[in-house]
Design a protein around this motif. Structure first.
Motif, PDB file in Angstrom:
ATOM      1  N   GLY A  92       0.835  -1.190   0.000  1.00  0.00           N
ATOM      2  CA  GLY A  92       0.000   0.000   0.000  1.00  0.00           C
ATOM      3  C   GLY A  92       0.870   1.239   0.000  1.00  0.00           C
ATOM      4  O   GLY A  92       2.036   1.192   0.366  1.00  0.00           O
ATOM      5  N   GLN A  93       0.280   2.365  -0.417  1.00  0.00           N
ATOM      6  CA  GLN A  93       1.052   3.613  -0.490  1.00  0.00           C
ATOM      7  C   GLN A  93       0.270   4.738   0.182  1.00  0.00           C
ATOM      8  O   GLN A  93      -0.939   4.884  -0.012  1.00  0.00           O
ATOM      9  N   ASN A 120       5.841   3.699   0.788  1.00  0.00           N
ATOM     10  CA  ASN A 120       5.366   2.385   0.365  1.00  0.00           C
ATOM     11  C   ASN A 120       5.493   1.425   1.538  1.00  0.00           C
ATOM     12  O   ASN A 120       6.566   1.298   2.131  1.00  0.00           O
ATOM     13  N   GLN A 140      -2.889   4.421  -2.299  1.00  0.00           N
ATOM     14  CA  GLN A 140      -2.951   3.113  -2.963  1.00  0.00           C
ATOM     15  C   GLN A 140      -3.241   2.052  -1.913  1.00  0.00           C
ATOM     16  O   GLN A 140      -2.361   1.616  -1.181  1.00  0.00           O
TER      17      GLN A 140
END
Length: 470
Positions: free
Chosen positions: A44-45, A116, A163
């Motif tokens: 995920g970001q 990240n 994200q």
């Protein structure tokens, strides 16, 4: 110290070992990948920002710079117990913060406000679930603890997910290509290391350089390996145009240059160990010398395991031993062979005292007689290390030519054989390398490599008798 040339020769000699080691390494890598449990990575970001107190241009720039600086610190915060323990409690994971930290990876790039966050797990769904929980816990720790204003109020730091983590469809590891590549590299390195260790421990004579490490005595010639030598030993006679026959002619030329000014030339052919090819070399050398027009006598002076009579196809019941004890005359036991220039004196009966006979006054007188009647006298003697016969005989002749079989005799054994000659004052005229692998022949050619039937022969025909047809 190993030179680059030595290293390359070692690698060339070990190509099969290197190939096998490399393939085994690749196979182990593939097998490791096949039996390894697949691991799935969910990533995920998040976007990190710092809200300015007043929204003017300079404050916005300062806020962006502050966010970039904070992101570098947050890379470490994400894997801390303060972030991961709430995740363990929330998801009821059977692990510790330290163990979970090994599954979590956080990265960022230079001058970026993006983080990240990745988690690796055997279950793709679990990986995504833990990643989402880590992002949520991280956001709370930062905004509610680390970056909370001391005077109360909302944190100026905002963390937004840009994200969301998803369950991966393909495993991130094991990577078959990577495992095989690493296995191949490891196998190759192991093979090279093994080849170098083997080279260090293996002291067999293989090249001219190996001989040069032992002695300064020149190499007079190199004779290639021939699998048919046991059934067709007289290659100069049976296959005169072969490369191996040409090697004996080159050897003949080189030996003719040894003691070139001597009026009487006699050579003791010996070796360090048995089965190095000394008798075969002596016989072929005698034939090539006779072919050049010189008168030659080949004497089987190995009174322990004589072979010349068998090699030359003649009767050997009476010979040198009978001559030395006065039982017969030279003309009665020398046998013409070939086209008239070569005579053979077999060993005769095996005596109980070979060394004493070979070092006797009778032997000295015989050598004087042979070198008077023939241009060359070639004596096939026993090996040097097992017995002293060859060393004793070499003192009475012009010197010794030592046969050194490639990959059979060690450098230490060759040195010991040469020391045995040196210790009693014998002269070592040169060394002949035998059983040289055919692929290596090119690098071992002697200086006088051309056929020299037309020159270098001494005065011909001191002795002529009706020859024996071989």
């Amino acid at each position: 110290m190993m030179t680059l040339s030595d290293f390359l020769q070692t690698i060339r000699r070990s190509l099969v070992v290197l190939l096998v080691a490399t393939l085994l390494g690749g196979g182990v890598g593939a097998l490791t990948a096949a039996v390894s449990t697949p691991q799935y990575r969910s990533t995920g970001q998040v976007y990190v920002s710092v809200q300015p107190g007043a929204p003017d241009v300079s404050d916005l720039a300062q806020g962006n710079n502050a966010a970039q600086q904070k992101v570098n610190s947050y890379v470490q915060v994400i894997r801390s117990a303060s972030v991961l323990q709430p995740v363990i409690d929330e998801l009821r994971l059977d692990t510790t913060a330290t163990e979970l930290a090994r599954k979590v990876v956080s990265t960022t790039t230079v001058d970026s406000v993006l983080l990240n966050i990745s988690v690796t797990d055997e279950d793709p769904e679990e990986a995504a679930r833990i990643t989402a929980a880590v992002i949520s816990s991280f956001s709370r720790v930062v905004t509610e603890n680390l970056e909370k204003p001391t005077d109360g109020g909302a944190s100026l730091v905002r963390i937004e997910t840009v994200q969301p983590p998803l369950a991966p469809e393909e495993p991130s590891s094991p990577d078959l290509v990577q495992y095989v590549t690493l296995g191949l590299a490891f196998g190759l390195a192991l093979g090279v290391g093994g080849a170098l260790v083997r080279q260090t421990l293996d002291s067999k004579v293989r090249t001219r350089d190996d001989i040069a490490r032992v002695t300064s005595v020149p190499v007079l010639g190199t004779i290639g390996f021939d699998a048919t030598a046991t059934t067709s030993p007289l290659v100069v006679h049976s296959d005169p145009r072969s490369p191996r026959a040409e090697s004996f002619r080159s050897l003949r030329t080189n030996i003719q240059f040894v003691e070139a000014d001597a009026q009487r030339r006699s050579f003791t052919i010996t070796s360090a160990l048995p089965s190095e090819g000394k008798s075969t070399t002596a016989a072929n050398l005698a034939i090539t010398m006779a072919e050049s027009g010189a008168s030659v006598v080949l004497v089987d002076a190995d009174l322990r395991r004589p072979r010349i009579a068998q090699l030359m196809g003649i009767e050997g019941a009476a010979g040198l031993s009978d001559l030395l004890i006065g039982r017969t005359e030279l003309d009665d036991v020398t046998i013409p062979w070939g086209h008239g220039n070569l005579s053979v004196l077999p060993a005769g009966q095996i005596p109980p005292n070979p060394s004493e006979l070979l070092g006797s006054d009778a032997m000295l007188a015989l050598i004087d007689q042979l070198t008077t009647e023939f241009d060359f006298a070639i004596f096939d003697a026993p090996p040097l290390l097992p017995v002293t016969d060859a060393a004793v005989l070499s003192r009475l002749t012009s010197g010794a030519v030592v046969i050194s079989s490639v990959r059979r005799v060690s450098q230490k054994q060759l040195a010991a054989a040469l020391d045995a000659l040196r210790s009693i004052g014998s002269k070592t005229l040169g060394i002949v390398m035998t059983m040289v692998p055919t692929k290596d022949r090119g690098s071992y050619d002697t200086y006088y490599a051309a056929d020299t039937d037309s020159h270098g022969a001494p005065e011909q025909g001191r002795r002529s008798r009706t020859p024996r047809t071989p």
